[in-house]
Enzyme design. Structure first.
Site, PDB file in Angstrom:
ATOM      1  N   TYR A   1      55.476  48.654  74.796  1.00 55.01           N
ATOM      2  CA  TYR A   1      57.013  48.687  74.552  1.00 55.01           C
ATOM      3  C   TYR A   1      57.498  49.840  74.896  1.00 55.01           C
ATOM      4  O   TYR A   1      58.550  50.083  75.269  1.00 55.01           O
ATOM      5  CB  TYR A   1      56.926  48.365  73.079  1.00 55.01           C
ATOM      6  CG  TYR A   1      56.745  46.746  72.807  1.00 55.01           C
ATOM      7  CD1 TYR A   1      55.264  45.924  73.179  1.00 55.01           C
ATOM      8  CD2 TYR A   1      57.711  45.646  72.765  1.00 55.01           C
ATOM      9  CE1 TYR A   1      55.002  44.938  72.971  1.00 55.01           C
ATOM     10  CE2 TYR A   1      57.245  44.243  72.405  1.00 55.01           C
ATOM     11  CZ  TYR A   1      55.899  43.994  72.824  1.00 55.01           C
ATOM     12  OH  TYR A   1      55.606  42.762  72.471  1.00 55.01           O
TER      13      TYR A   1
ATOM     14  N   HIS B   1      61.478  38.049  77.477  1.00 58.25           N
ATOM     15  CA  HIS B   1      62.434  38.237  76.531  1.00 58.25           C
ATOM     16  C   HIS B   1      63.799  38.768  76.931  1.00 58.25           C
ATOM     17  O   HIS B   1      64.382  39.245  76.094  1.00 58.25           O
ATOM     18  CB  HIS B   1      61.926  39.037  75.281  1.00 58.25           C
ATOM     19  CG  HIS B   1      60.609  38.273  74.631  1.00 58.25           C
ATOM     20  ND1 HIS B   1      60.664  37.564  73.508  1.00 58.25           N
ATOM     21  CD2 HIS B   1      59.119  38.378  74.752  1.00 58.25           C
ATOM     22  CE1 HIS B   1      59.497  37.108  73.122  1.00 58.25           C
ATOM     23  NE2 HIS B   1      58.427  37.681  73.971  1.00 58.25           N
TER      24      HIS B   1
ATOM     25  N   ASN C   1      57.190  36.586  66.816  1.00 58.69           N
ATOM     26  CA  ASN C   1      57.467  35.162  67.513  1.00 58.69           C
ATOM     27  C   ASN C   1      57.969  33.792  66.723  1.00 58.69           C
ATOM     28  O   ASN C   1      57.681  34.216  65.438  1.00 58.69           O
ATOM     29  CB  ASN C   1      56.463  34.706  68.731  1.00 58.69           C
ATOM     30  CG  ASN C   1      56.478  35.390  69.754  1.00 58.69           C
ATOM     31  OD1 ASN C   1      57.330  36.109  70.266  1.00 58.69           O
ATOM     32  ND2 ASN C   1      55.615  35.508  70.483  1.00 58.69           N
TER      33      ASN C   1
END
Ligand code: HDE
Length: 705
Positions: free
Chosen positions: A375, A88, A161
């Site tokens: 993350y 991304h 998404n």
């Protein structure tokens, strides 16, 4: 010797604020600050007198180490880049707000989902997955849809998404998936493309990816605009109410402009014409006041309802058809402000699925569980400090944030007092004892019973890899099925391994016999026997909600119209087309052979928004050709003009034309049909055609699988 040039003065950008710039002895432009607060300084506040020349031993001499102004400037520049996101990396973002329209207080105590009418600030970043930060906006790729809500109970990051399912079931396969899809390790290409050997090799060996492959090969991965994409939380989460009762939840975003896509050939050509197509579209829409908006919906399920589903709610390769369990719309998101600075905001934004306010919790989905680690971890190498939460874009703006964590690189806060541990009794001595736990209002985990033997096993209930792939394919319209089959043919034609192509075909046999036959025919390959599925697929009722065709609103809202003009064009027709298009909410651009514009038949000047060669019709949803006889006579000899018209035709767009444009239509191979509309009188016919793609034209311009 440096030449002496006469001093010239040029109008400065801010004429009133700054005095006119002067040209120095070397010809360099000096812009002098009018006021102390406007003057340029070093990072430490020292005013700079000359930002044009380094300190040298004589005008032609070497630079001096003493020059801290030069060193600081160059050194900062040398370190401007940070590592791009592992996935991304290419993204565009905007600020906005969320407004709850219906309370979910039965299910959750999260205030963002219970306080109807309250607006919560947010920041949303859209992205492609596979390409680097400088790659194009329109590859065939999944799109990220990450929303950071600055709630009064801490940040909630819904990192989703534009496709509701995922390639893999277990986080441990994520590095393999991403290695396989990104550019190949030895050669460093292809950039931002799944059409290559290693991706399809991996996919063929991972039947669980088949459902996602159906989505990835559909037009969903060719979004027309970031404003026209659905969004999905993908993983199953939990909602937790005041009594700590838990429900499963799936999150959904639905664009007000409908879900719309481009075609493949169009997407490829857009990539050349405007690599920033989506970023520009989002920025321009917001700057013009056309604020993109989405409905926010949820599918809430009790444990019993989840248990009754014919698949496992913890398996991220499965969706819950909305015909089976409806989506309840409970809020909306509006994006109404462009970032002020791309790096500080869009690039430094760190989205963490672990950011959930009290009342929202995780499920045991093994993909989600891996994300909960990844993350936070990745930010440490990307942003370089455990204090990345203090960057303005990442701060919990909706509420105070405080704890007893201290120090670290780039600490930007100045915690006061001695309380950096707890429990403490400093308050008893009259000192500030620091923040304390809140057992009632604080985040609590759903009290879900769990026990089991430690194993490295995939649940039996995850074994069915084909039923929902079949559901998706069979739910599509004939047009969409043809696009999907053709995308598979295209991608597999870029895979040089015959054994991989055969393996994919064998897997597709389990999805749908017609699909696998069409793909095999498109590859000119023998159709192998079906592979042996881990669990026998079953048929489900078609879900029309999974289609795109027919889902966009019947208007030009949010679309772009290009009017190709020449000198001598009829200004009344230009005005009529513009008025009709703008009345429906389209943006209109004038395209002319020269950027200075044209002189219309009535002698008036018409400014151009784009020059023909740099503004091809792939940038528009519908076009109009308003040209003079002479103008058209020139355009028929210009490949940019011929391509403009030809591509509009083969990309199934409405083409309005004045009778004078007929030679250009002929040269571009345009055959008359319902979408090729004369602009003699009222333009209503062209508007009606422009509201949709001319699907009936497709069989005449493209051979599909
Ligand atoms: Fe991500 N993902 N992901 N992902 N993902 C990242 O985090 C990861 C997955 C998604 O605009 C990274 O900050 C793992 C599913 C979006 O900044 C990284 C797994 C979904 C974004 C990471 C997944 C997503 C990311 C890279 C499998 C849809 C961009 C940089 C367990 C629900 C957010 C970063 C933005 C970004 C890991 C799977 C969506 C490496 C390990 C499923 C939208 O941490």
């Amino acid at each position: 010797m440096a030449k002496t040039k006469p001093a010239v003065s040029r109008a400065p950008a801010t004429a009133k604020a700054a005095p006119a710039p002067t040209v120095g002895a070397g010809g360099e432009l000096h812009q002098t600050a009018a006021a102390p607060e406007a003057r340029i300084t070093t990072n430490h506040g020292v005013p700079i007198s000359d930002d044009q020349n380094a300190l040298k031993a004589g005008p032609r001499g070497p630079a001096l180490l003493e020059d801290f102004v030069l060193r600081e400037k160059i050194q900062h520049f040398d370190h401007e880049r940070i590592p791009e996101r592992i996935v991304h990396a290419r993204g565009s973002a905007a600020h906005g707000y969320f407004e709850l329209t219906k309370s979910l207080s039965r299910y959750t105590r999260a205030r963002i989902l219970t306080e109807v009418g309250k607006r919560t600030e947010l920041f949303t970043r859209f992205s492609t997955v596979a390409g680097g930060a400088g790659s194009v906006d329109t590859p065939r790729d999944v799109r990220g849809f990450a929303v950071k809500f600055y709630t009064v109970e801490g940040n909630w990051d819904l990192v989703g998404n534009n496709i509701p399912v995922f390639f893999i079931q277990d986080a441990i396969k994520f590095p393999d998936l991403i290695h396989a899809v990104k550019m190949e390790a030895d050669r460093g290409y292809p950039q931002a493309a799944s059409a290559h050997d290693t991706f399809w090799d991996f996919i063929g060996l991972m039947p669980e990816a088949t459902h996602m492959i159906m989505w990835a090969m559909s037009d969903r991965t060719l979004p027309r605009s970031l404003r026209m994409m659905e969004g999905f939380g993908v993983n199953t989460f939990r909602l937790l109410n005041d009594k700590d009762e838990a429900h499963f939840v799936k999150f959904h975003w639905r664009p007000k402009l409908g879900t719309q896509s481009t075609g493949w050939d169009e997407a490829v050509k857009i990539a050349g014409a405007d690599p920033d197509f989506h970023r520009r579209d989002l920025h321009e829409a917001i700057a013009s006041g056309a604020f993109p908006e989405w409905e926010f919906g949820v599918q809430v399920l009790s444990q019993d309802e989840a248990d009754a589903l014919p698949f496992d709610i913890l398996d991220a390769t499965k969706l819950i058809p909305e015909e089976l369990h409806p989506i309840e719309v409970v809020g909306r998101m509006v994006l109404d402000r462009n970032p002020d600075n791309f790096f500080a905001e869009t690039e430094q934004a760190a989205f963490l699925p672990t950011n959930v306010p009290p009342g929202i919790d995780f499920s045991e989905d093994p993909l989600l569980q891996g994300r909960l680690f990844s993350y936070q971890d990745t930010q440490l190498s990307r942003l370089g400090s455990v204090n990345f939460h203090q960057l303005p874009i990442n701060q919990a703006k909706g509420c105070p944030f405080q704890n007893l964590q201290r120090d670290g690189h780039m600490q930007m806060q100045v915690p006061k007092g001695r309380a950096n541990y707890e429990p403490n009794s400093l308050a008893e001595a009259g000192e500030d004892g620091g923040p304390r736990e809140d057992p009632k209002g604080g985040f609590r985990t759903a009290p879900v019973a769990t026990d089991g033997t430690k194993v490295r096993l995939r649940a039996e209930s995850f074994a069915d890899h084909y039923s929902q792939a079949r559901l998706f394919f069979r739910s599509q319209t004939a047009i969409e099925q043809a696009h999907l089959a053709s995308a598979l043919v295209f991608e597999l034609s870029k895979c040089s391994f015959e054994h991989v192509r055969a393996r994919i075909l064998a897997n597709l046999q389990n999805v749908d016999a017609d699909l696998s036959q069409r793909v095999a025919a498109g590859l000119n390959a023998e159709l192998p026997a079906a592979s042996t599925p881990a669990a026998e697929p079953f048929d489900m009722d078609a879900s029309p909600a999974l289609r795109i065709v027919g889902k966009s609103p019947p208007s030009l809202m949010g679309r772009a119209v290009g009017i190709l003009v020449t000198d001598g064009a009829d200004g009344r027709v230009v005005a009529a087309v513009r008025k009709a298009a703008e009345a429906e909410g389209a943006s209109v651009k004038i395209v002319a052979p020269r950027i200075g514009g044209v002189t219309l038949a009535d002698g008036k000047a018409l400014a151009a928004d784009g020059q023909l060669a740099g503004t091809p019709s792939v940038l528009f949803d519908a076009v109009a050709l308003v040209v003079s006889d002479d103008g058209c006579a020139q355009l028929v000899n210009d490949s940019a003009a011929i391509d403009f018209v030809h591509n509009a035709f083969v990309h199934l767009k409405a083409i309005g034309f004045t009778a004078t444009a007929q030679p250009l239509l002929d040269k571009a191979g345009v055959a008359p049909d319902d979408g090729v509309v004369a602009l003699g009188g009222p333009v209503a016919g062209w508007v009606a055609a422009a509201r949709t793609r001319q699907w009936d034209r497709e069989p005449t311009v493209r051979i599909l699988a």
